[in-house]
Design an enzyme around this catalytic site. Structure first.
Site, PDB file in Angstrom:
ATOM      1  N   LYS A 198     -35.169  39.004 121.353  1.00 28.80           N
ATOM      2  CA  LYS A 198     -35.533  39.513 122.685  1.00 28.80           C
ATOM      3  C   LYS A 198     -37.009  39.246 122.953  1.00 28.80           C
ATOM      4  O   LYS A 198     -37.386  38.776 124.023  1.00 28.80           O
ATOM      5  CB  LYS A 198     -35.319  41.032 122.760  1.00 28.80           C
ATOM      6  CG  LYS A 198     -33.894  41.455 122.908  1.00 28.80           C
ATOM      7  CD  LYS A 198     -33.853  42.969 123.144  1.00 28.80           C
ATOM      8  CE  LYS A 198     -32.483  43.504 122.816  1.00 28.80           C
ATOM      9  NZ  LYS A 198     -32.401  44.959 122.861  1.00 28.80           N
TER      10      LYS A 198
ATOM     11  N   HIS B  51      -0.879  31.343 114.730  1.00 25.96           N
ATOM     12  CA  HIS B  51      -0.769  29.891 114.909  1.00 25.96           C
ATOM     13  C   HIS B  51      -2.140  29.249 115.008  1.00 25.96           C
ATOM     14  O   HIS B  51      -2.281  28.150 115.532  1.00 25.96           O
ATOM     15  CB  HIS B  51       0.079  29.607 116.151  1.00 25.96           C
ATOM     16  CG  HIS B  51       1.419  30.276 116.064  1.00 25.96           C
ATOM     17  ND1 HIS B  51       2.485  29.710 115.408  1.00 25.96           N
ATOM     18  CD2 HIS B  51       1.838  31.500 116.463  1.00 25.96           C
ATOM     19  CE1 HIS B  51       3.525  30.555 115.453  1.00 25.96           C
ATOM     20  NE2 HIS B  51       3.145  31.652 116.080  1.00 25.96           N
TER      21      HIS B  51
ATOM     22  N   GLU C 284     -23.157  45.518 114.505  1.00 21.68           N
ATOM     23  CA  GLU C 284     -24.497  46.091 114.711  1.00 21.68           C
ATOM     24  C   GLU C 284     -24.713  47.327 113.846  1.00 21.68           C
ATOM     25  O   GLU C 284     -25.836  47.627 113.466  1.00 21.68           O
ATOM     26  CB  GLU C 284     -24.701  46.476 116.185  1.00 21.68           C
ATOM     27  CG  GLU C 284     -25.036  45.296 117.071  1.00 21.68           C
ATOM     28  CD  GLU C 284     -25.652  45.708 118.409  1.00 21.68           C
ATOM     29  OE1 GLU C 284     -25.519  46.863 118.816  1.00 21.68           O
ATOM     30  OE2 GLU C 284     -26.266  44.834 119.043  1.00 21.68           O
TER      31      GLU C 284
HETATM   32  O1  LIG Z   1     -27.789  49.511 127.389  1.00 22.81           O
HETATM   33  P1  LIG Z   1     -28.894  48.590 127.125  1.00 22.81           P
HETATM   34  O2  LIG Z   1     -30.176  49.278 126.808  1.00 22.81           O
HETATM   35  O3  LIG Z   1     -29.074  47.600 128.238  1.00 22.81           O
HETATM   36  O4  LIG Z   1     -28.541  47.751 125.840  1.00 22.81           O
HETATM   37  C1  LIG Z   1     -27.506  46.837 125.801  1.00 22.81           C
HETATM   38  C2  LIG Z   1     -27.345  46.288 124.409  1.00 22.81           C
HETATM   39  O5  LIG Z   1     -28.516  45.603 124.086  1.00 22.81           O
HETATM   40  C3  LIG Z   1     -28.950  45.458 122.798  1.00 22.81           C
HETATM   41  O6  LIG Z   1     -29.652  44.362 122.501  1.00 22.81           O
HETATM   42  C4  LIG Z   1     -28.338  46.136 121.661  1.00 22.81           C
HETATM   43  O7  LIG Z   1     -28.253  45.301 120.546  1.00 22.81           O
HETATM   44  C5  LIG Z   1     -27.007  46.724 121.991  1.00 22.81           C
HETATM   45  O8  LIG Z   1     -26.699  47.679 121.030  1.00 22.81           O
HETATM   46  C6  LIG Z   1     -27.016  47.334 123.373  1.00 22.81           C
HETATM   47  O9  LIG Z   1     -25.764  47.919 123.620  1.00 22.81           O
END
Ligand SMILES: O=P(O)(O)OC[C@H]1O[C@H](O)[C@H](O)[C@@H](O)[C@@H]1O
Length: 466
Positions: free
Chosen positions: A436, A322, A293
């Site tokens: 997302k 292996h 990331e």
């Molecule tokens: O801690 P949060 O806001 O739930 O995020 C949780 C995770 O979600 C994301 O999509 C990011 O790519 C991560 O870098 C992050 O650690």
């Protein structure tokens, strides 16, 4: 200066040792100049408050007190702690707990050594459902960890758990079993905690998820599991001191970054982290997020499209000798291997000499498993080097909280330095947003109607073979 145990051995990166594929002395001089420039930029960023992870080794005593008190409260009412979190809100605690309690830790009953820690970092209902079936809800606490407070996987797990607990135990008992860890000012968990008295700890706003294991995100679950979080931070602090110099040859994080960058420039697009300890596999998975990331970026800092990044691979020795080593030895010259070796495994098993007349077994008799796995680590690095394939080793004296703190800080700083050398921003992750948003569209979230439509057009291309 605080005592430090981790050492970086990079002989198998050098041209004078492995030949033309290695880094020549002259290249190291050039890298050294680049590193000094980035060091200056990092100093400015730190001053501006952008590199919060660098301050985590020195957190206020009051905050540590609060974490320890909350851990004591939770362990007085529960045997198991389930972390509801994903990505940076999950991988750090898993890495340290697995390292310190062992990869088979779930098989051990919770006891005086602390709570059992389960990290539920997937919305996969088979996995999460069977975890909920397995724990005794009356004796289980749940840490809801999300910096943003909006991650769909974590929040949906929270909703499932909250309803389940309330049905079983009633509202008051449910709230007692919860703790939130989130942004200090915003997000849904803050909002909920205003209405419902759930204890809440903050993630510093200037610490991103994948750099947050030494904040309450990792420290609270680890304290609940009975680990010495002060020792973890002390180790990180010792490494921070050791990494203060702008000079490449005096700064292990910068040397690591320079080697990774130098080899990436030479077409080594894959970085394999291969600890010779099963219990360190979680650390390799934590590192995979940190590296992927932080460095996989479309744009450079000057706005040009670059599509950079070195693919991290989590492996484990001797197991993957292996499985993957054939590829590392004879496949494309596109890999750099980072070994993690242990001077002391903390326990050992001697190998009995049961068949002295079978040569292929008798050489093992009288030796030990630690000797064998250590020999295998050395032999694998040497075999790779013999084919001009570079590697370096982080040599850990043993697994313990201080050493893990050192390794964590070392790798975080090395990641940020590598980002500087690549001229990209290692602190953001814009590329994860679109999927997302498309999921929100598919799940009918208000305000994401355009994404729902976009999704329908993207879905139209299904082509099934069977
Ligand atoms: O801690 P949060 O806001 O739930 O995020 C949780 C995770 O979600 C994301 O999509 C990011 O790519 C991560 O870098 C992050 O650690």
């Amino acid at each position: 200066m605080a005592k430090r145990g981790v050492k970086l051995d990079y002989a198998y990166c050098l041209g004078k040792v492995i030949g033309a594929q290695g880094i020549a002395d002259k290249e190291l001089v050039d890298l050294s100049a680049k590193v000094a420039q980035v060091h200056q930029r990092l100093g400015e960023q730190r001053q501006a408050g952008d590199l919060g992870f660098m301050d985590l080794p020195d957190q206020p005593a009051q905050l540590l007190e609060t974490i320890l008190e909350e851990a004591a409260r939770l362990s007085s009412i529960a045997d198991d702690l389930v972390v509801l979190g994903i990505g940076g809100s999950a991988l750090g605690a898993t890495a340290v707990d697995m390292a310190l309690k062992g990869a088979l830790r779930y098989a051990q009953p919770a006891g005086p050594g602390g709570m059992r820690l389960f990290v539920a970092d997937n919305s996969d209902p088979r996995f999460f459902g069977s975890l909920l079936d397995r724990v005794d809800l009356e004796r289980t606490a749940f840490a809801v960890i999300s910096k943003s407070g909006s991650t769909a996987e974590t929040m949906s797990q929270f909703l499932v758990v909250k309803e389940l607990l309330e049905r079983r135990l009633g509202k008051e008992e449910t709230l007692r079993r919860l703790v939130f860890i989130t942004d200090p000012a915003k997000g849904n968990l803050r909002l909920i905690a205003k209405e419902e008295p759930v204890p809440i700890l903050s993630v510093p706003p200037n610490v991103g998820g994948r750099y947050s294991v030494l904040s309450p995100v990792g420290l609270l679950p680890l304290a609940c599991a009975g680990h010495d979080i002060q020792a973890l931070l002390a180790g990180a602090g010792a490494m921070a001191e050791a990494c203060a110099s702008p000079e490449l040859e005096k700064n292990p994080a910068y040397m690591l970054a320079a080697l990774n960058y130098g080899f990436y420039q030479r077409g080594r697009n894959v970085l394999v982290m291969m600890p010779y300890a099963t219990d360190l596999f979680g650390l390799a998975q934590w590192f995979a997020q940190l590296w992927a990331e932080s460095l996989g970026k479309a744009q450079s800092l000057d706005g040009s499209t670059v599509n950079l990044g070195q693919t991290p691979v989590a492996a484990v020795g001797a197991t993957d000798q292996h499985s993957q080593l054939q590829l590392y030895m004879e496949g494309p010259q596109d890999k750099l291997i980072m070994f993690l070796t242990l001077g002391n495994y903390g326990r050992d098993l001697s190998i009995p000499d049961l068949y002295p007349r079978i040569d292929a077994l008798s050489y093992l008799g009288g030796r030990s498993l630690a000797e064998l796995v250590q020999a295998e680590a050395r032999a694998t690095a040497a075999a790779l080097a013999s084919q001009g394939r570079p590697s370096y080793s982080l040599r850990l004296p043993a697994i313990g909280p201080e050493v893990l703190g050192e390794v964590i800080y070392l790798l975080e700083l090395a990641t940020v330095m590598t980002g500087g050398l690549l001229n990209i921003n290692p602190l953001d992750q814009p590329g994860v947003e679109l999927s997302k948003k498309l999921s929100y569209g598919l799940m009918g979230r208000k305000g994401f109607e355009a994404e729902a439509k976009q999704m329908r057009s993207l879905d139209a291309g299904d082509q099934y073979l069977i």
